[in-house]
Enzyme design. Structure first.
Site, PDB file in Angstrom:
ATOM      1  N   LYS A 158       0.871  -1.188   0.000  1.00  0.00           N
ATOM      2  CA  LYS A 158       0.000   0.000   0.000  1.00  0.00           C
ATOM      3  C   LYS A 158       0.908   1.237   0.000  1.00  0.00           C
ATOM      4  CE  LYS A 158      -3.449   2.857   0.621  1.00  0.00           C
ATOM      5  NZ  LYS A 158      -4.291   3.201  -0.535  1.00  0.00           N
ATOM      6  N   CYS A 206      -2.464   9.623  -6.768  1.00  0.00           N
ATOM      7  CA  CYS A 206      -3.595   9.407  -5.846  1.00  0.00           C
ATOM      8  C   CYS A 206      -4.608  10.546  -5.996  1.00  0.00           C
ATOM      9  CB  CYS A 206      -3.115   9.315  -4.405  1.00  0.00           C
ATOM     10  SG  CYS A 206      -4.508   9.151  -3.278  1.00  0.00           S
TER      11      CYS A 206
HETATM   12  C1  SIN Z   1      -6.211   6.024  -1.786  1.00  0.00           C
HETATM   13  O1  SIN Z   1      -5.647   5.576  -0.778  1.00  0.00           O
HETATM   14  O2  SIN Z   1      -6.935   7.026  -1.734  1.00  0.00           O
HETATM   15  C2  SIN Z   1      -6.019   5.339  -3.103  1.00  0.00           C
HETATM   16  C3  SIN Z   1      -4.620   5.421  -3.509  1.00  0.00           C
HETATM   17  C4  SIN Z   1      -4.462   5.760  -4.936  1.00  0.00           C
HETATM   18  O3  SIN Z   1      -5.431   5.708  -5.717  1.00  0.00           O
HETATM   19  O4  SIN Z   1      -3.359   6.086  -5.314  1.00  0.00           O
END
Ligand code: SIN
Length: 313
Positions: free
Chosen positions: A47, A130
């Site tokens: 993540k 993001c």
């Molecule tokens: C998020 O955590 O908002 C998604 C991450 C992303 O789309 O890069």
């Protein structure tokens, strides 16, 4: 019988399978990361991390329907030190891509310097796309000046294979210009695409949005975005230096989808929405389906058709 080889290379990193998870999909906690290590995915992507732990946006922040998903997670993650500690204590059996998503150039450099010290990390995927940081942060991949500045500085100290995760572009000139910036630097790969920003899904029955943050607007993923993602992969493939690998992402739910991405120029693919829907067994299924599809077409390696998409003259 001839063996069907779906191994690949990203910037000289060997992957036993060209199929991996997308950052954000079930790769945040210790349990999720351990599941990925034990799975048949060709690599593990973490993540996107920041310096400190983040809870992310208010729930509900993820919703899926039959052909797509909308999310506004807000980068919930356990902080870079958690991911480093996890990787240090685990037996690593596949390439590890640490995804990094700092809030500024300075934070990105700090995180990249930290990750450079960790031998278990094979490559860095810098998330410049993001879409969900409400009122706080632009989508860096749409700021060409930011990307140029970032790449100009990062290779002064970075020694790891490094790639960037990009947002989708909708004009050819944007892809051409971004490719010409990227081509100036020793970048190893790009991942395209992140979710399509600023989507809105409406529940007609409740007459309401379906996620809470940002008044219901969020990044769209899943099957519905595949044609847009494929066009980005295909156009980047024609404009990028040939030593820069492309990792395709967006709407993969079958072995045939994986095939399409490779045909358009991807060397590997990442699976997000369908992985969240189906769970860890997806990697076995997609591998099996891809191999069966290649067998039918008489291909024995992904090298034999990578980037060979035909035009109609
Ligand atoms: C998020 O955590 O908002 C998604 C991450 C992303 O789309 O890069």
């Amino acid at each position: 019988m001839k063996k069907i080889d779906i191994s690949t290379k990203i910037n000289n990193i060997k992957l036993s399978s060209c199929i991996m998870n997308a950052s954000g999909a079930l790769c945040r906690t210790e349990k999720e990361l351990s599941n990925l290590l034990d799975s048949s995915s060709g690599a593990l992507v973490t993540k996107s991390c920041t310096t400190n732990l983040r809870d992310g946006n208010k729930k509900p922040r993820y919703f899926e329907w039959n052909i797509g998903s909308i999310n506004s997670m807000g980068l919930p993650n356990l902080g870079i030190d958690f991911y480093i500690d996890f990787l240090k204590k685990k037996k690593i059996n596949k390439p590890i891509f640490l995804s990094i998503s700092g809030f500024s150039l300075k934070e990105n450099y700090f995180l990249i310097k930290k990750a450079n010290l960790i031998s278990n990390i094979s490559a860095l995927e810098i998330n410049l796309s993001c879409p969900n940081i409400v009122n706080k942060r632009e989508i860096f991949g749409y700021n060409f000046f930011y990307v140029s500045k970032f790449l100009k500085n990062v290779f002064k100290f970075n020694k790891k294979p490094l790639g960037i995760k990009l947002p989708p572009y909708f004009n050819e000139i944007h892809i051409k210009n971004m490719a010409s910036i990227i081509n100036r630097y020793p970048i190893g790969f790009i991942t395209c695409v992140n979710s399509i920003p600023n989507g809105l899904y409406v529940n007609s029955y409740t007459e309401s949005v379906v996620i809470s943050p940002n008044n219901g607007f969020g990044g769209i993923g899943g099957k519905i975005i595949k044609p847009f993602a494929l066009s980005n992969v295909s156009k980047f493939f024609s404009f990028l230096r040939k030593d820069i690998s492309i990792i395709g992402c967006g709407g993969i739910s079958s072995g045939q989808d994986v095939f399409d991405y490779i045909l358009c120029g991807a060397s590997a693919v990442q699976v997000g929405t369908q992985f969240i829907k189906e769970g860890i067994s997806i990697f076995d299924r997609l591998k099996k389906e891809l191999k069966e599809f290649l067998k039918k077409k008489n291909y024995f390696s992904i090298k034999h058709f990578l980037g060979n998409l035909k035009k109609i003259c």
